[in-house]
Every structure is written in structure tokens, then in C-alpha cells.
Design an enzyme around this catalytic site. Structure first.
Site, PDB file in Angstrom:
ATOM      1  N   ARG A  89       0.818  -1.207   0.000  1.00 17.73           N
ATOM      2  CA  ARG A  89       0.000   0.000   0.000  1.00 17.73           C
ATOM      3  C   ARG A  89       0.852   1.257   0.000  1.00 17.73           C
ATOM      4  NH1 ARG A  89      -2.879   1.506   5.428  1.00 17.73           N
ATOM      5  NH2 ARG A  89      -4.621   0.096   5.067  1.00 17.73           N
ATOM      6  N   TYR A  90       1.970   1.200   0.701  1.00 18.36           N
ATOM      7  CA  TYR A  90       2.886   2.344   0.781  1.00 18.36           C
ATOM      8  C   TYR A  90       4.158   1.986   0.016  1.00 18.36           C
ATOM      9  CZ  TYR A  90       0.051   3.465   4.926  1.00 18.36           C
ATOM     10  OH  TYR A  90      -0.964   3.730   5.796  1.00 18.36           O
ATOM     11  N   ARG A  93       7.199  -0.019   2.148  1.00 22.28           N
ATOM     12  CA  ARG A  93       7.000  -1.169   3.033  1.00 22.28           C
ATOM     13  C   ARG A  93       5.836  -2.030   2.557  1.00 22.28           C
ATOM     14  NH1 ARG A  93       5.212   3.651   4.821  1.00 22.28           N
ATOM     15  NH2 ARG A  93       3.592   3.882   6.403  1.00 22.28           N
ATOM     16  N   CYS A 102      -4.466 -17.278  14.254  1.00 25.70           N
ATOM     17  CA  CYS A 102      -3.988 -16.550  15.432  1.00 25.70           C
ATOM     18  C   CYS A 102      -4.109 -17.462  16.640  1.00 25.70           C
ATOM     19  CB  CYS A 102      -4.816 -15.299  15.675  1.00 25.70           C
ATOM     20  SG  CYS A 102      -4.845 -14.181  14.267  1.00 25.70           S
ATOM     21  N   CYS A 106      -9.625 -12.201  18.474  1.00 22.77           N
ATOM     22  CA  CYS A 106     -10.127 -10.998  19.126  1.00 22.77           C
ATOM     23  C   CYS A 106     -11.475 -10.670  18.506  1.00 22.77           C
ATOM     24  CB  CYS A 106      -9.150  -9.852  18.909  1.00 22.77           C
ATOM     25  SG  CYS A 106      -7.450 -10.339  19.280  1.00 22.77           S
ATOM     26  N   CYS A 109     -11.532  -7.871  15.840  1.00 20.41           N
ATOM     27  CA  CYS A 109     -10.454  -7.906  14.841  1.00 20.41           C
ATOM     28  C   CYS A 109     -10.867  -7.256  13.519  1.00 20.41           C
ATOM     29  CB  CYS A 109     -10.051  -9.354  14.580  1.00 20.41           C
ATOM     30  SG  CYS A 109      -8.845  -9.512  13.246  1.00 20.41           S
ATOM     31  N   ARG A 111      -9.416  -7.881  10.775  1.00 21.44           N
ATOM     32  CA  ARG A 111      -9.246  -8.878   9.706  1.00 21.44           C
ATOM     33  C   ARG A 111     -10.027 -10.139  10.021  1.00 21.44           C
ATOM     34  NH1 ARG A 111      -3.380  -7.867   9.237  1.00 21.44           N
ATOM     35  NH2 ARG A 111      -3.325  -6.238   7.679  1.00 21.44           N
ATOM     36  N   ASP A 270     -11.665  -0.048  13.710  1.00 22.65           N
ATOM     37  CA  ASP A 270     -12.058  -0.084  12.294  1.00 22.65           C
ATOM     38  C   ASP A 270     -13.518  -0.496  12.156  1.00 22.65           C
ATOM     39  OD1 ASP A 270      -9.525   0.515  10.979  1.00 22.65           O
ATOM     40  OD2 ASP A 270      -8.831  -1.347  11.907  1.00 22.65           O
ATOM     41  N   ASP A 307      -7.141   4.124  10.368  1.00 28.18           N
ATOM     42  CA  ASP A 307      -6.912   3.545   9.044  1.00 28.18           C
ATOM     43  C   ASP A 307      -8.120   3.955   8.206  1.00 28.18           C
ATOM     44  OD1 ASP A 307      -5.604   1.853   7.123  1.00 28.18           O
ATOM     45  OD2 ASP A 307      -4.856   0.713   8.849  1.00 28.18           O
ATOM     46  N   LYS A 314      -3.089   5.118   6.686  1.00 23.10           N
ATOM     47  CA  LYS A 314      -3.226   5.438   8.104  1.00 23.10           C
ATOM     48  C   LYS A 314      -2.943   6.926   8.295  1.00 23.10           C
ATOM     49  CE  LYS A 314      -1.721   1.015  10.090  1.00 23.10           C
ATOM     50  NZ  LYS A 314      -1.541   0.234   8.830  1.00 23.10           N
TER      51      LYS A 314
END
Ligand SMILES: *Cc1c(COP(=O)(O)O)cnc(C)c1O
Ligand code: SF4
Length: 345
Positions: A89-90, A93, A102, A106, A109, A111, A270, A307, A314
Site C-alpha cells: 500500500r505504501y 514497506r 492466530c 479478538c 479484529c 481482519r 475499524d 486507518d 493510516k
């Protein structure tokens, strides 16, 4: 998977962590995976109906409430997926997601529709394609392993990935986003640390949302990483009922600093599906940030981050302390006093 993890609603009932399993709750668990590690099970206060640890991991029927504005891919990962498992995206990185599992799931989450049971690890040929892409893009300075939780990979597979990245000359920094030192501190073994160490700096970003998560075992796991020369930073999500008070944030940020984990990002929640009950209004988040600034050590200050939905990046959304009016800068301090700055600024 770490041993003794509870994975099903029935296991949660047996452990006394949820009263009974209703059809509504089954619907939640059918959509969004469940996992609570023994370290987190041990931490839950069963007498507290609002326990901030339970609220993060124990499914609730509120997750069935989906608001119109909620998205299945709230931060637009899919839009920037360069090759499967690699998000670019950037310019400098990339995010590499070697596995989609995971240690815990959570409930908030971002995602949640990409991670969990049934989703897979990247296949060897997909990983090769991702490394080819990184090799071909010399502007990539940093590779971020995210997920899923990368520290659930075996030491051997982690060492292979780190080794590949160490061999790409323009990649200078490796970053790992993980919840493992908190939710499965026993996973932070000398062998794991050996797998991470190589020619290039590895930074570990610890995801943790409440000071109580930083148990003695979690603190010891962080100390093992930091003592091995691995810098650690924090990331937390601002969550209703978990850390949405100045005291909870103060305790959390201080606990990080005490563990030599530098507070880094406090994420605004989010628009993930079925997470409305966790969301805090942006103005409230800014007021909380104001309560930290000046009242707590500068070491304890995270950046409040949003985000932008749809993968637009972000941005810091901290309160504004300086504004310009008719050529004069006016700044506000932690006591809410205003000062006009003299010329020269
Ligand atoms: C969050 C994120 C990053 C890292 O951003 P930082 O501000 O450097 O932490 C990189 N790529 C993607 C796709 C991201 O979502
Ligand atoms: S550990 Fe991270 S990716 Fe996994 S469920 Fe929690 S927030 Fe999502």
C-alpha cells in the site's frame, strides 16, 4: 496452536466462561473463529460481567448486529494485494501474511473475515512469488510480517522467512506484528529468538489492549525479546468497555514502558463487521488523548491512528494543539491554557 487453547463454544461453557450456547451465539461462532489461550483463560475474572479480558475473546451475540457502514475488508487489504499474501500500500514497506491463524481470536479484529479456522498458511509457491515481488521492487525497505500471528509459525519456517528477507539487499528492516508474548508467553523460547535473529534488525510490535494482559509471564516474555536486542513497540485498539478511560490507557501505556515496550499506535477501531459495540466516537478518543498528553511521561504517549476505510492509508487523528490565525500561531497546553506564539514561528 498453543496447547490448552479453548476453541469452541462448548469448551467455553465447560470452562464457565459463557453461560449457555444459544442459536444466536452459534451463528456468531459460525462466522467468526473462537480461540482463547490458557494464559487468557486464567486471566478472566468470572465474577466480573464486564471483564476487559473476557470482552476481547469471548463471543457475544452483539457480533450478529451488522451496521450498514461496516465492511468485510475495512482497511482495503484486497485492493493493494500485489500477489497473494502480500499487501503493498505504501511505497517503502509491504505487509506479508504468511499465515491466517492466530493464537486467540479478538472479537473486534479488523481482519476477522480473513483470519481463523479453515484459512490456510501461504503455500510454498505463494511465498516464493511474494519474495520474488519483494526482490523485484527495490523501493521496499521494510517487510512487515502480520497476519494472522506470524509467531505461530514453527521456528524452522520463521527462520526460513527471516533468512530469505536477510538475503534481499534492499530490505533493511523486518517488523513482526504479534499478540503472542501476551497470549502465549511460553511460545517466546530461546529457539524462537534464535529464529528471529539474523543480519537485519527485527522489530516486534506487540498487540495488547489492557494493562492486566501484561502478566508476570508476559513481562518475562517481553524481557527475553528485548534482552536479545529486539526492540519492541506497542499497538493497541481503543475499545469500548476495555480501555476507553484515561485511567485504563494510563495504566496500559505505563505498563508498556515498564516492559521496555515503547507505546507506538493507539488505533481507532475499524469498521469491521459486527464490532459496533466496541466502537468509540472519534471525539471521545481525542479527549482521551488530551488526558494523556502532559499528564503522563512523554515515553507513554502513543500516536492515535485511523486507518481510512477502503485502504486509503493510516493517518494520525490526535487532537490539534496548534493552529494559525491571521499569521499568529496559537497553541494549547495540557491545562487547556492557550498561548499566542511570538513572531518567529
Ligand atoms: C498498517 C500498514 C502498514 C504499516 O504502516 P505503519 O504506519 O508503518 O505502521 C503497511 N502496509 C499496510 C497495508 C498496512 O495496513
Ligand atoms: S491477533 Fe490480530 S489478527 Fe488475530 S484476531 Fe486478534 S486482532 Fe485479529
Amino acid at each position: 496452536m498453543p496447547g490448552n487453547t479453548l476453541h469452541s463454544l462448548d469448551e467455553l461453557v465447560t470452562a464457565g466462561l459463557t453461560p449457555d450456547v444459544t442459536p444466536e451465539l452459534r451463528e456468531v461462532a459460525a462466522q467468526f473463529s473462537v480461540a482463547v489461550t490458557s494464559a487468557m483463560v486464567d486471566l478472566i475474572d468470572r465474577d466480573d460481567a464486564h471483564d476487559p479480558i473476557a470482552a476481547q475473546f469471548i463471543p457475544s451475540i452483539e457480533e450478529n448486529r451488522v451496521a450498514a457502514e461496516e465492511l468485510s475488508d475495512p482497511i482495503g487489504d484486497a485492493r493493494h494485494e500485489a500477489v497473494p499474501g502480500l499487501i503493498h500500500r505504501y511505497p517503502d514497506r509491504v505487509l506479508l501474511k504468511p499465515l491466517h491463524a492466530c493464537a486467540v481470536y479478538c472479537r473486534f479484529c479488523f481482519r476477522r473475515e480473513q483470519v481463523g479456522a479453515g484459512s490456510e498458511t501461504m503455500k510454498p509457491e505463494e511465498l516464493r512469488a511474494a519474495f520474488d515481488y519483494i526482490r523485484a521492487h527495490e523501493e521496499i525497505w521494510e517487510v512487515i510480517l502480520s497476519g494472522g500471528d506470524p509467531l505461530l509459525l514453527s521456528d524452522r519456517r520463521l527462520a526460513e522467512i527471516i533468512g530469505e528477507l536477510n538475503d534481499i539487499p534492499h530490505v533493511k528492516i523486518i517488523r513482526i506484528h504479534t499478540r503472542i508474548p501476551v497470549v502465549s508467553p511460553e511460545r517466546v523460547t530461546p529457539e524462537l529468538i534464535t529464529a528471529l535473529r539474523g543480519a537485519k534488525p527485527v522489530y516486534v510490535l506487540l498487540h495488547c489492549n489492557h494493562a492486566r494482559e501484561l502478566t508476570d509471564a508476559a513481562r518475562a516474555a517481553c524481557a527475553r525479546l528485548v534482552d536479545a536486542g529486539i526492540p519492541m513497540l506497542s499497538q493497541s485498539v481503543l475499545l469500548r468497555g476495555i480501555n476507553d478511560s484515561a485511567e485504563a490507557l494510563r495504566d496500559l501505556m505505563r505498563a508498556f514502558v515498564e516492559c521496555r515496550v515503547k507505546p507506538h499506535y493507539l488505533h481507532h477501531p475499524d469498521l469491521a463487521r459486527g464490532t459496533g459495540h466496541f466502537r468509540v466516537p472519534l471525539a471521545e478518543g481525542q479527549a482521551l488523548m488530551r488526558a494523556l498528553r502532559g499528564h503522563l511521561s512523554g515515553l507513554c504517549q502513543p500516536t492515535y491512528i485511523l486507518d481510512i476505510p477502503g485502504g486509503n492509508g493510516k493517518v494520525p487523528i490526535s487532537p490539534v494543539y496548534a493552529r494559525e490565525e491571521d499569521g499568529t500561531w496559537c497553541v494549547r497546553n495540557h491545562k487547556d491554557e492557550m498561548f499566542d506564539l511570538p513572531d518567529g514561528f
